[in-house]
Design an enzyme around this catalytic site. Sequence first.
Site, PDB file in Angstrom:
ATOM      1  N   ARG A   7      18.998  10.100  -3.713  1.00 33.47           N
ATOM      2  CA  ARG A   7      19.490   8.734  -3.908  1.00 33.47           C
ATOM      3  C   ARG A   7      21.012   8.668  -3.820  1.00 33.47           C
ATOM      4  NH1 ARG A   7      14.947   8.209  -7.271  1.00 33.47           N
ATOM      5  NH2 ARG A   7      16.007   8.887  -9.148  1.00 33.47           N
ATOM      6  N   ASP A  62      10.937   1.808 -10.374  1.00 34.10           N
ATOM      7  CA  ASP A  62      10.023   2.457  -9.430  1.00 34.10           C
ATOM      8  C   ASP A  62       9.221   3.496 -10.190  1.00 34.10           C
ATOM      9  OD1 ASP A  62       8.770   3.140  -7.088  1.00 34.10           O
ATOM     10  OD2 ASP A  62      10.565   3.832  -6.056  1.00 34.10           O
ATOM     11  N   SER A 113       9.589   1.474  -1.526  1.00 34.32           N
ATOM     12  CA  SER A 113      10.762   2.051  -2.196  1.00 34.32           C
ATOM     13  C   SER A 113      12.008   1.988  -1.324  1.00 34.32           C
ATOM     14  CB  SER A 113      10.482   3.496  -2.617  1.00 34.32           C
ATOM     15  OG  SER A 113       9.487   3.524  -3.614  1.00 34.32           O
ATOM     16  N   HIS A 132      14.424  13.756  -5.674  1.00 33.97           N
ATOM     17  CA  HIS A 132      14.566  12.313  -5.459  1.00 33.97           C
ATOM     18  C   HIS A 132      15.901  11.805  -6.019  1.00 33.97           C
ATOM     19  CE1 HIS A 132      10.642  10.939  -3.836  1.00 33.97           C
ATOM     20  NE2 HIS A 132      10.215  12.066  -4.387  1.00 33.97           N
ATOM     21  N   GLY A 187       0.807  -1.203   0.000  1.00 30.75           N
ATOM     22  CA  GLY A 187       0.000   0.000   0.000  1.00 30.75           C
ATOM     23  C   GLY A 187       0.849   1.265   0.000  1.00 30.75           C
ATOM     24  N   ARG A 233       2.826   4.353   1.150  1.00 25.51           N
ATOM     25  CA  ARG A 233       3.698   4.620   2.301  1.00 25.51           C
ATOM     26  C   ARG A 233       3.938   3.379   3.164  1.00 25.51           C
ATOM     27  NH1 ARG A 233       5.689   8.085  -0.222  1.00 25.51           N
ATOM     28  NH2 ARG A 233       4.914  10.195  -0.306  1.00 25.51           N
ATOM     29  N   GLY A 264       6.570   1.444   2.716  1.00 24.66           N
ATOM     30  CA  GLY A 264       8.008   1.217   2.798  1.00 24.66           C
ATOM     31  C   GLY A 264       8.590   0.486   1.598  1.00 24.66           C
TER      32      GLY A 264
END
Length: 169
Positions: A54, A80, A16, A50, A10, A12, A14
């Site tokens: 990374r 992703d 990614s 983002h 779902g 948020r 975790g």
Amino acid sequence: MATVHFITGGQRSGKSSYAQELALSLCSNPVYLATSRIWDEGHRDRILRHQRDRGSEWTNIEEEKELSKHDLTGRVVLVDCVTLWLTNFFFDLKSDVDASLEAAQLEFDRFIDQDATLIIVSNEIGLGGHPTNEIQMKFTDLQGWMNQYIAKKSDQVTMMVSGIPMKVK
């Protein structure tokens, strides 16, 4: 043929973070294959943030739909995410679920036909409640069917629940 690890869950949950940790545990210079289309300047800024977050150990590739055009032989690749990738097909094909699913499945099969380690992140959007309109219902169906397709072809499937990885396959 690629080794495929499918990570779903779902919003948020975790996904990614777990996928990034997994990729870095397998390789010191993984590829981050981002599928988001740039919809506006605010979204462009978010994508750039983002990329910076990374770090330099990642090779960043932005690709809206044609994942298979990149030769990633021998690489560890984090895709992703499937949801944004499917959105691009769905939008371009005027919300036609059948055409979008067929196009995405054909592209996915071409993509996994290379010798690479693929970590693929997706969302279980059907877990978050019932869609409130026809377009949302169509996309939820598309997402669910594509997730099933990817999971069947995956070597490993992990479901993220509140930051905890649950092995499914």
